[in-house]
Design an enzyme around this catalytic site. Structure first.
Site, PDB file in Angstrom:
ATOM      1  N   GLY A   1     -19.073 -18.109 130.653  1.00  0.00           N
ATOM      2  CA  GLY A   1     -17.837 -17.320 130.506  1.00  0.00           C
ATOM      3  C   GLY A   1     -17.926 -16.550 129.208  1.00  0.00           C
ATOM      4  O   GLY A   1     -17.615 -17.093 128.145  1.00  0.00           O
ATOM      5  N   LEU A   2     -18.389 -15.307 129.316  1.00  0.00           N
ATOM      6  CA  LEU A   2     -18.620 -14.538 128.075  1.00  0.00           C
ATOM      7  C   LEU A   2     -17.563 -13.453 127.897  1.00  0.00           C
ATOM      8  O   LEU A   2     -17.866 -12.311 127.548  1.00  0.00           O
ATOM      9  CB  LEU A   2     -20.035 -13.949 128.067  1.00  0.00           C
ATOM     10  CG  LEU A   2     -21.173 -14.983 128.095  1.00  0.00           C
ATOM     11  CD1 LEU A   2     -22.546 -14.300 128.109  1.00  0.00           C
ATOM     12  CD2 LEU A   2     -21.085 -15.938 126.893  1.00  0.00           C
TER      13      LEU A   2
ATOM     14  N   MET B   1     -13.388 -14.595 124.120  1.00  0.00           N
ATOM     15  CA  MET B   1     -13.353 -15.976 123.586  1.00  0.00           C
ATOM     16  C   MET B   1     -14.746 -16.600 123.634  1.00  0.00           C
ATOM     17  O   MET B   1     -15.224 -17.177 122.662  1.00  0.00           O
ATOM     18  CB  MET B   1     -12.445 -16.867 124.449  1.00  0.00           C
ATOM     19  CG  MET B   1     -10.984 -16.751 124.244  1.00  0.00           C
ATOM     20  SD  MET B   1     -10.366 -17.598 122.796  1.00  0.00           S
ATOM     21  CE  MET B   1     -10.456 -19.329 123.221  1.00  0.00           C
ATOM     22  N   GLY B   2     -15.383 -16.496 124.803  1.00  0.00           N
ATOM     23  CA  GLY B   2     -16.700 -17.108 124.999  1.00  0.00           C
ATOM     24  C   GLY B   2     -17.731 -16.515 124.053  1.00  0.00           C
ATOM     25  O   GLY B   2     -18.490 -17.251 123.407  1.00  0.00           O
TER      26      GLY B   2
ATOM     27  N   ARG C   1     -21.606 -14.041 135.039  1.00  0.00           N
ATOM     28  CA  ARG C   1     -22.197 -13.338 136.203  1.00  0.00           C
ATOM     29  C   ARG C   1     -21.999 -11.830 136.073  1.00  0.00           C
ATOM     30  O   ARG C   1     -22.667 -11.052 136.721  1.00  0.00           O
ATOM     31  CB  ARG C   1     -21.656 -13.895 137.515  1.00  0.00           C
ATOM     32  CG  ARG C   1     -20.186 -13.844 137.600  1.00  0.00           C
ATOM     33  CD  ARG C   1     -19.655 -14.412 138.880  1.00  0.00           C
ATOM     34  NE  ARG C   1     -18.210 -14.246 138.796  1.00  0.00           N
ATOM     35  CZ  ARG C   1     -17.343 -14.776 139.590  1.00  0.00           C
ATOM     36  NH1 ARG C   1     -17.742 -15.522 140.576  1.00  0.00           N
ATOM     37  NH2 ARG C   1     -16.063 -14.581 139.437  1.00  0.00           N
TER      38      ARG C   1
ATOM     39  N   ALA D   1      -8.500 -21.410 133.730  1.00  0.00           N
ATOM     40  CA  ALA D   1      -8.192 -22.707 134.352  1.00  0.00           C
ATOM     41  C   ALA D   1      -7.940 -22.530 135.841  1.00  0.00           C
ATOM     42  O   ALA D   1      -7.622 -21.434 136.303  1.00  0.00           O
ATOM     43  CB  ALA D   1      -6.962 -23.298 133.685  1.00  0.00           C
TER      44      ALA D   1
ATOM     45  N   SER E   1      -7.877 -24.103 120.749  1.00  0.00           N
ATOM     46  CA  SER E   1      -6.741 -23.272 120.350  1.00  0.00           C
ATOM     47  C   SER E   1      -7.104 -22.379 119.190  1.00  0.00           C
ATOM     48  O   SER E   1      -7.882 -22.762 118.322  1.00  0.00           O
ATOM     49  CB  SER E   1      -5.551 -24.150 119.956  1.00  0.00           C
ATOM     50  OG  SER E   1      -4.487 -23.327 119.525  1.00  0.00           O
TER      51      SER E   1
ATOM     52  N   LYS F   1      -3.929 -30.862 124.355  1.00  0.00           N
ATOM     53  CA  LYS F   1      -3.794 -29.396 124.315  1.00  0.00           C
ATOM     54  C   LYS F   1      -2.525 -28.949 125.052  1.00  0.00           C
ATOM     55  O   LYS F   1      -1.830 -28.028 124.619  1.00  0.00           O
ATOM     56  CB  LYS F   1      -5.040 -28.726 124.916  1.00  0.00           C
ATOM     57  CG  LYS F   1      -4.950 -27.199 124.970  1.00  0.00           C
ATOM     58  CD  LYS F   1      -4.732 -26.598 123.591  1.00  0.00           C
ATOM     59  CE  LYS F   1      -4.857 -25.115 123.444  1.00  0.00           C
ATOM     60  NZ  LYS F   1      -4.212 -24.211 124.329  1.00  0.00           N
TER      61      LYS F   1
ATOM     62  N   HIS G   1       0.228 -29.556 122.720  1.00  0.00           N
ATOM     63  CA  HIS G   1       0.125 -28.517 121.682  1.00  0.00           C
ATOM     64  C   HIS G   1       0.848 -27.263 122.166  1.00  0.00           C
ATOM     65  O   HIS G   1       1.647 -26.653 121.460  1.00  0.00           O
ATOM     66  CB  HIS G   1      -1.351 -28.222 121.393  1.00  0.00           C
ATOM     67  CG  HIS G   1      -1.595 -26.952 120.630  1.00  0.00           C
ATOM     68  ND1 HIS G   1      -1.495 -25.697 121.213  1.00  0.00           N
ATOM     69  CD2 HIS G   1      -1.922 -26.721 119.340  1.00  0.00           C
ATOM     70  CE1 HIS G   1      -1.741 -24.758 120.317  1.00  0.00           C
ATOM     71  NE2 HIS G   1      -2.008 -25.363 119.165  1.00  0.00           N
ATOM     72  N   ASN G   2       0.580 -26.888 123.415  1.00  0.00           N
ATOM     73  CA  ASN G   2       1.192 -25.676 123.945  1.00  0.00           C
ATOM     74  C   ASN G   2       2.694 -25.829 124.156  1.00  0.00           C
ATOM     75  O   ASN G   2       3.449 -24.882 123.948  1.00  0.00           O
ATOM     76  CB  ASN G   2       0.508 -25.262 125.250  1.00  0.00           C
ATOM     77  CG  ASN G   2      -0.814 -24.562 124.989  1.00  0.00           C
ATOM     78  OD1 ASN G   2      -1.469 -24.818 123.990  1.00  0.00           O
ATOM     79  ND2 ASN G   2      -1.208 -23.682 125.890  1.00  0.00           N
TER      80      ASN G   2
ATOM     81  N   GLU H   1       4.065 -25.284 120.930  1.00  0.00           N
ATOM     82  CA  GLU H   1       3.938 -23.831 120.689  1.00  0.00           C
ATOM     83  C   GLU H   1       5.121 -23.074 121.329  1.00  0.00           C
ATOM     84  O   GLU H   1       5.743 -22.215 120.690  1.00  0.00           O
ATOM     85  CB  GLU H   1       2.598 -23.382 121.284  1.00  0.00           C
ATOM     86  CG  GLU H   1       2.312 -21.899 121.293  1.00  0.00           C
ATOM     87  CD  GLU H   1       0.969 -21.619 122.023  1.00  0.00           C
ATOM     88  OE1 GLU H   1      -0.064 -22.150 121.593  1.00  0.00           O
ATOM     89  OE2 GLU H   1       0.979 -20.871 123.019  1.00  0.00           O
TER      90      GLU H   1
ATOM     91  N   LYS I   1       1.848 -18.994 131.315  1.00  0.00           N
ATOM     92  CA  LYS I   1       0.783 -19.437 132.232  1.00  0.00           C
ATOM     93  C   LYS I   1       1.017 -20.861 132.718  1.00  0.00           C
ATOM     94  O   LYS I   1       0.251 -21.363 133.514  1.00  0.00           O
ATOM     95  CB  LYS I   1      -0.577 -19.331 131.545  1.00  0.00           C
ATOM     96  CG  LYS I   1      -0.962 -17.904 131.221  1.00  0.00           C
ATOM     97  CD  LYS I   1      -2.470 -17.769 131.068  1.00  0.00           C
ATOM     98  CE  LYS I   1      -2.823 -16.488 130.347  1.00  0.00           C
ATOM     99  NZ  LYS I   1      -2.739 -16.656 128.886  1.00  0.00           N
TER     100      LYS I   1
ATOM    101  N   ARG J   1      12.333 -18.763 128.618  1.00  0.00           N
ATOM    102  CA  ARG J   1      11.357 -17.804 129.158  1.00  0.00           C
ATOM    103  C   ARG J   1      11.747 -17.463 130.593  1.00  0.00           C
ATOM    104  O   ARG J   1      11.694 -16.305 131.007  1.00  0.00           O
ATOM    105  CB  ARG J   1       9.939 -18.386 129.125  1.00  0.00           C
ATOM    106  CG  ARG J   1       9.366 -18.420 127.731  1.00  0.00           C
ATOM    107  CD  ARG J   1       7.840 -18.466 127.784  1.00  0.00           C
ATOM    108  NE  ARG J   1       7.314 -18.846 126.485  1.00  0.00           N
ATOM    109  CZ  ARG J   1       6.027 -18.787 126.164  1.00  0.00           C
ATOM    110  NH1 ARG J   1       5.135 -18.374 127.031  1.00  0.00           N
ATOM    111  NH2 ARG J   1       5.605 -19.151 124.962  1.00  0.00           N
TER     112      ARG J   1
HETATM  113  C1  6PG Z   1      -3.850 -21.365 122.053  1.00  0.00           C
HETATM  114  C2  6PG Z   1      -2.886 -20.775 123.043  1.00  0.00           C
HETATM  115  C3  6PG Z   1      -3.616 -20.295 124.249  1.00  0.00           C
HETATM  116  C4  6PG Z   1      -2.852 -19.332 125.131  1.00  0.00           C
HETATM  117  C5  6PG Z   1      -1.577 -19.898 125.674  1.00  0.00           C
HETATM  118  C6  6PG Z   1      -0.619 -18.856 126.157  1.00  0.00           C
HETATM  119  O1  6PG Z   1      -3.650 -22.507 121.714  1.00  0.00           O
HETATM  120  O2  6PG Z   1      -4.779 -20.665 121.630  1.00  0.00           O
HETATM  121  O3  6PG Z   1      -1.949 -21.730 123.421  1.00  0.00           O
HETATM  122  O4  6PG Z   1      -4.081 -21.410 124.916  1.00  0.00           O
HETATM  123  O5  6PG Z   1      -2.613 -18.172 124.455  1.00  0.00           O
HETATM  124  O6  6PG Z   1      -1.941 -20.718 126.749  1.00  0.00           O
HETATM  125  O7  6PG Z   1       0.268 -19.504 126.960  1.00  0.00           O
HETATM  126  P1  6PG Z   1       1.369 -18.784 127.800  1.00  0.00           P
HETATM  127  O8  6PG Z   1       0.699 -17.638 128.526  1.00  0.00           O
HETATM  128  O9  6PG Z   1       1.872 -19.807 128.733  1.00  0.00           O
HETATM  129  O10 6PG Z   1       2.377 -18.294 126.812  1.00  0.00           O
END
Ligand code: 6PG
Length: 476
Positions: free
Chosen positions: A16-17, A20-21, A40, A83, A135, A189, A192-193, A196, A267, A294
């Protein structure tokens, strides 16, 4: 492109390039690891070829067999693909080229039950599988992200040195650690989100209070968030918020923020956190409010109609702004602590439920740098978890409790102001309600128990003697 001479020379491979990759490949290569990248799409491998700018130990290929040949045995392959189904697709195409003992690390925002499923299925085939949260976005991947790996310990032992070199560093410690078995990494994670989401909602409410409430312009807002970011609120999200207010739209020269639609997308990781918390019966008031806001923001058409029909107060303010701005700052800090408390309490419960054996001090430590929720406050949280490793809730730590109690009156005043002005502040309100509920040595749940027993004979327990009781309410 790679030639035969490099067969079996790469320490790790990345599939996955995307940006991020590629950034993560370059990051690991900067720490003297030989890295193979596969995508690919020829366009992505070409981009890596360009960006590697002469690094001999970076190889970009778009043949998965060749990619696997490049890796040292036993192989370590890190996936940075979206994912969901793409992870299963990549694993399927990878499997025929792997040997027993090889390791796959999924670094996407995968839902943790998928991680458990994949680990079990691959174990049967003799492959090791780890789920690792990453993250920090694109720049984190390049400069040092926070990494949250879980899964088989032997997998971590194999790649730990690479991850530790590539991760963000705080106080000379890498923002990565082995978190626990199974889906522990992806679970951490996810939470964490969730945190966030909560923090972003809280910050957006403070913006609303100052924009619609105090009528502040973008440059004034920049100055406020920039100042806050230099004080105890110091954090990545405050830093980017301050910067956002300065950004102008290319075409119109208006503040870019003012031309962005007010409909938040997502997401799903915040929703997963909320659903998990409901399932494990851990209250996550602020995180849930953030997801709900949201969702509410996306009802734009209904909101436009309702704006004419559902009349309520509109903000009116003609006093000195500074005292109120100070209150908002204190309210935000208190609510942030309360939000981390909810996330960590969920982790504590999940650790027992899923036998992750999480160490919350470690989690707080690896969140101090690289990730989206990094904040000066995490050092206070880490230190609270160190002083009492069995801390059930960080609000029960003396220092953090004091920090919230000192700001409680301001949080309450700001929630009152939001309500009086007709501005929705559910994140702040829910944080205050969490605080008030947690500090209540009595809650009216006795009435709920009486009602349940009244209509459904669900029984209740008494304060004065042990046992289970039922009353024929209609006769009394
Ligand atoms: C991170 C972010 C990353 C992504 C979020 C966005 O830790 O770098 O959380 O994983 O930007 O998943 O999430 P939403 O699209 O749900 O806001």
């Amino acid at each position: 492109m790679a030639d035969q001479a490099h067969t079996g020379t790469c320490d790790i491979g990345v599939i996955g390039l995307g940006v991020m990759g590629r950034n993560f490949v370059l990051n690991m290569a900067d720490h003297d690891y030989a890295v193979a990248g596969y995508d690919r799409e020829a366009q992505q491998t070409c981009s890596l070829e360009k960006e590697k700018s002469g690094r001999q130990a970076v190889h970009a290929v778009n043949d998965i067999g060749r990619f696997c040949d490049l890796l040292r045995l036993p192989r370590a392959v890190l996936l940075l693909v979206p994912a969901g189904a793409p992870v299963d697709d990549v694993i399927q195409s990878l499997e025929p080229h792997l040997d027993p003992g090889d390791l796959i690390i999924d670094s996407g925002n995968s839902h943790f039950p998928d991680t458990d499923r994949r680990e079990a299925a691959l174990k049967e085939k003799g492959l090791l599988f780890m789920g690792m949260g990453i993250s920090g976005g694109e720049s984190g991947a390049r400069q040092g992200p926070s990494l949250m790996p879980g899964g088989p310990r032997q997998g971590y032992d194999r790649v730990g040195a690479i991850l530790e070199a590539a991760a963000a560093q705080v106080d000379q410690a890498p923002c990565v650690a082995y978190l626990g078995p199974g889906s522990a990494g992806h679970y951490v994670k996810m939470v964490h989100n969730g945190i966030e989401y909560g923090l972003m909602q809280l910050i957006s409410e403070t913006y609303d209070l100052m924009k619609r409430g105090l009528g502040m312009a973008p440059d004034e807002l920049h100055a406020v968030y920039d100042r806050w970011n230099r004080e105890e609120l110091n954090s990545y999200l405050l830093e980017i918020t301050a910067a956002i207010f300065l950004h102008k739209d290319d075409g119109s020269e208006k503040p870019l923020l003012d031309v962005i639609r007010d409909e938040a997308q997502q997401k799903g990781t915040g929703e997963w956190t909320g659903l998990e918390a409901l399932g494990l019966q851990v209250p996550t008031f602020t995180i849930d409010a953030a997801v709900m806001m949201r969702n509410m923001s996306a009802f734009k058409q209904q909101r436009l109609k309702a704006a004419h029909l559902l009349k309520g107060p509109t903000p009116r303010f003609d006093g000195a702004k500074e005292p109120l701005i100070r209150q908002i700052k204190n309210a935000l800090y208190a609510a942030m602590i309360i939000t981390y408390a909810q996330g960590l309490a969920l982790l504590a419960k999940a650790s027992q439920t899923y036998a992750y054996n999480l160490n919350l001090e470690t989690v707080a430590r690896i969140w101090r740098g690289g990730c989206i929720i990094r904040a000066a406050l995490l050092e206070e949280i880490r230190s609270a978890c160190t002083s009492d490793p069995d801390l059930e809730n960080i609000l029960l730590d003396g220092n953090l409790a004091r920090a919230v109690v000192e700001r409680e009156a301001d949080l309450r005043a700001v929630v009152r102001t939001g309500a009086a002005w007709g501005l929705p502040v559910p994140g702040l309100m829910m944080s205050l309600s969490y605080f008030d509920a947690l500090r209540s040595d009595w809650l009216p749940a006795n009435l709920i128990m009486a009602q349940r027993d009244y209509f459904g004979a669900h029984t209740y327990e008494r304060v004065d003697r042990a046992g289970t009781f039922h009353t024929q309410w209609e006769k009394t």
